[in-house]
Design an enzyme around this catalytic site. Sequence first.
Site, PDB file in Angstrom:
ATOM      1  N   CYS A  68     -34.726  48.888  -0.560  1.00 53.60           N
ATOM      2  CA  CYS A  68     -33.488  48.343   0.014  1.00 53.60           C
ATOM      3  C   CYS A  68     -33.358  46.878  -0.389  1.00 53.60           C
ATOM      4  O   CYS A  68     -34.335  46.141  -0.366  1.00 53.60           O
ATOM      5  CB  CYS A  68     -33.543  48.434   1.535  1.00 53.60           C
ATOM      6  SG  CYS A  68     -32.103  47.686   2.327  1.00 53.60           S
TER       7      CYS A  68
ATOM      8  N   CYS B 175     -25.283  50.785   6.673  1.00 54.39           N
ATOM      9  CA  CYS B 175     -26.665  51.265   6.506  1.00 54.39           C
ATOM     10  C   CYS B 175     -26.927  52.477   7.395  1.00 54.39           C
ATOM     11  O   CYS B 175     -26.950  52.372   8.623  1.00 54.39           O
ATOM     12  CB  CYS B 175     -27.632  50.146   6.868  1.00 54.39           C
ATOM     13  SG  CYS B 175     -29.348  50.683   6.877  1.00 54.39           S
TER      14      CYS B 175
ATOM     15  N   CYS C  67     -31.320  54.019  -0.460  1.00 57.14           N
ATOM     16  CA  CYS C  67     -32.774  54.216  -0.476  1.00 57.14           C
ATOM     17  C   CYS C  67     -33.135  55.697  -0.661  1.00 57.14           C
ATOM     18  O   CYS C  67     -34.272  56.019  -0.956  1.00 57.14           O
ATOM     19  CB  CYS C  67     -33.439  53.609   0.756  1.00 57.14           C
ATOM     20  SG  CYS C  67     -32.653  54.006   2.288  1.00 57.14           S
TER      21      CYS C  67
ATOM     22  N   CYS D 294     -24.145  53.544   3.381  1.00 60.44           N
ATOM     23  CA  CYS D 294     -25.064  53.253   2.288  1.00 60.44           C
ATOM     24  C   CYS D 294     -26.228  54.228   2.438  1.00 60.44           C
ATOM     25  O   CYS D 294     -26.795  54.368   3.523  1.00 60.44           O
ATOM     26  CB  CYS D 294     -25.586  51.822   2.373  1.00 60.44           C
ATOM     27  SG  CYS D 294     -26.885  51.489   1.159  1.00 60.44           S
TER      28      CYS D 294
ATOM     29  N   TYR E 105     -33.540  55.045  12.137  1.00 61.10           N
ATOM     30  CA  TYR E 105     -34.760  54.387  12.604  1.00 61.10           C
ATOM     31  C   TYR E 105     -34.560  53.084  13.374  1.00 61.10           C
ATOM     32  O   TYR E 105     -35.150  52.895  14.431  1.00 61.10           O
ATOM     33  CB  TYR E 105     -35.658  54.124  11.383  1.00 61.10           C
ATOM     34  CG  TYR E 105     -36.886  53.282  11.638  1.00 61.10           C
ATOM     35  CD1 TYR E 105     -37.963  53.811  12.339  1.00 61.10           C
ATOM     36  CD2 TYR E 105     -36.970  51.978  11.178  1.00 61.10           C
ATOM     37  CE1 TYR E 105     -39.104  53.037  12.566  1.00 61.10           C
ATOM     38  CE2 TYR E 105     -38.099  51.204  11.400  1.00 61.10           C
ATOM     39  CZ  TYR E 105     -39.156  51.735  12.094  1.00 61.10           C
ATOM     40  OH  TYR E 105     -40.269  50.982  12.321  1.00 61.10           O
TER      41      TYR E 105
ATOM     42  N   CYS F 196     -33.121  41.491  11.292  1.00 60.70           N
ATOM     43  CA  CYS F 196     -32.827  40.499  12.315  1.00 60.70           C
ATOM     44  C   CYS F 196     -31.878  41.054  13.370  1.00 60.70           C
ATOM     45  O   CYS F 196     -31.214  42.058  13.149  1.00 60.70           O
ATOM     46  CB  CYS F 196     -32.105  39.290  11.725  1.00 60.70           C
ATOM     47  SG  CYS F 196     -33.030  38.439  10.473  1.00 60.70           S
TER      48      CYS F 196
HETATM   49  S1  SF4 Z   1     -30.685  50.932   0.994  1.00 66.41           S
HETATM   50 FE1  SF4 Z   1     -31.235  52.221   2.773  1.00 66.41          FE
HETATM   51  S2  SF4 Z   1     -32.075  50.801   4.297  1.00 66.41           S
HETATM   52 FE2  SF4 Z   1     -30.949  49.574   2.774  1.00 66.41          FE
HETATM   53  S3  SF4 Z   1     -28.870  49.315   3.566  1.00 66.41           S
HETATM   54 FE3  SF4 Z   1     -28.840  51.129   2.257  1.00 66.41          FE
HETATM   55  S4  SF4 Z   1     -29.323  52.832   3.639  1.00 66.41           S
HETATM   56 FE4  SF4 Z   1     -29.888  50.971   4.697  1.00 66.41          FE
END
Ligand code: SF4
Length: 506
Positions: A429, A283, A484, A481, A289, A44
């Site tokens: 994610c 993130c 993924c 983070c 991306y 979003c």
């Molecule tokens: S898991 Fe990957 S896509 Fe999700 S918040 Fe963490 S870095 Fe971002």
Amino acid sequence: MTHLLFQGVPGVTDLSGSLGTGKLSTVYCPLSTVADGDELHEECGVVAIHGHPDAARQAYLGLYALQHRGQESAGIATADGHHLANIKGMGLVSEIFTDEVLSKLPGRMAIGHTRYSTTGDSALLNAQPIRVESTKGLIAIAHNGNLVNLGTVRSKLERSGAYFQTTSDSEIIVQLIAHSRAGTLVDAIADSLSQVEGAFSSVMMTRDRIFAARDPRGFRPLSMGRIRNPEGPDTIIFASETCAFDLLRAEFVRDVLPGELVMVTEDGVTSRHYATGVQQSSCIFEHVYFARPDSKIYGRWVQQSRDQMGRQLARESGVPADVVVPVPDSGVTAALGYAEEAGLPFRLGLIRNHYVGRTFIQPEQRVRDFGVRLKLNPVRNLLEGKRVVLIDDSIIRGTTSRKIVRMVRGAGAKEVHLRISCPPTVSPCFYGVDTPSKRDLIAANKSIEEIRQFIEADSLAYLSLEGLLKACDGGEGNGFCVACYTGNYPTQWVDVEDILPAAATL
Ligand code: SF4
């Protein structure tokens, strides 16, 4: 005709209706269908405006700049000190908010939202902002991210008598505010935010105040800007990405900090930290991306990060080649960096059709058959007889990558070397990015050599995790983070089903 939902709009009974005549209804078809479900979606975008005579139009422009963060629905709520009106609809911002619609949203304050659904049904009711009459007064909320302790909090609230109108995360926050024992609204919001776990960058509005908050780990971006007003108080703006400020001719002030709750009233801006001592985990995929290259995210230009990703990729896994070709649009900046570092020519050998979107012919099956050819077309004279380094930002299921490799080879390329500007995506994610479960992620179930064979490339390499972190390092001690790419989640609450590899389901 675009279908809209009106709430508290002066002169309009609260209802779901439509405006305008003579236009075809929007036929909704998610992008994932067009892209064979092999593309990641942002969750979003949010925007908030305080102290502007035409707040609705400012929110519209902000959302317009954030359209890439969600194309399923959009909404704007405004307040004029007495009333709080809300209009939302399915479709693109420009489809929903015509002049006629914007004129029904008076007031000097606004919040707005554009959405790609990650939790909750993709229905008009779940579009945001959500406007709720609570024990603390009328409140509208728009939210970016994904709560991970949703089920637990919701059952607790239902046991204490809460009745939910939607299945969205935002309503959980509003219900927590309504059920809070705190004496003031700002205390109730802080109390509510400290009870939810996961990712949220939220903007909230009452009849006379705007609030902006980020979760304690700072998963999703949220920035504050201002338009200087020599004759009175400045207009204060919040937006998911700084690119929204450019369109509004606003200046960037600062990021809302992880765990911070900012309040804007007629008296000015105040801030409090409702959570401290939590390790930041913003993130990193925003840099890879989602975010626009012209945005500054977590204190660093996205363009700069992507350029460095490409350069690092060239250093880590360079290959003899004639030309570097990006998979547009998100692969473009990394490909420029790669080409410069490798000393190879950069060529736009794939052209993206920007008009392929949510609205397309039905039935769905026919759309699937077109696959990636709907979106991308090769430029044969740039590819014929060439050794091509193809730069993309991710491989999810692998099916789209294979089609692109085949397309480039089909256009006459002698060799196709795929380079990915981030590490293999091995885990889903839970923080607002619509990733398939582990059993559908090709890198979770195949080795890099097996993936290379599957996508039919001459060679395949990913950027290392160290390389990615280095490329995104804003030099401000940011914590990212990277779950993924590692499967190590910064929060406890994850869906075990979704992290089982394919083998475990056999
Ligand atoms: S898991 Fe990957 S896509 Fe999700 S918040 Fe963490 S870095 Fe971002």
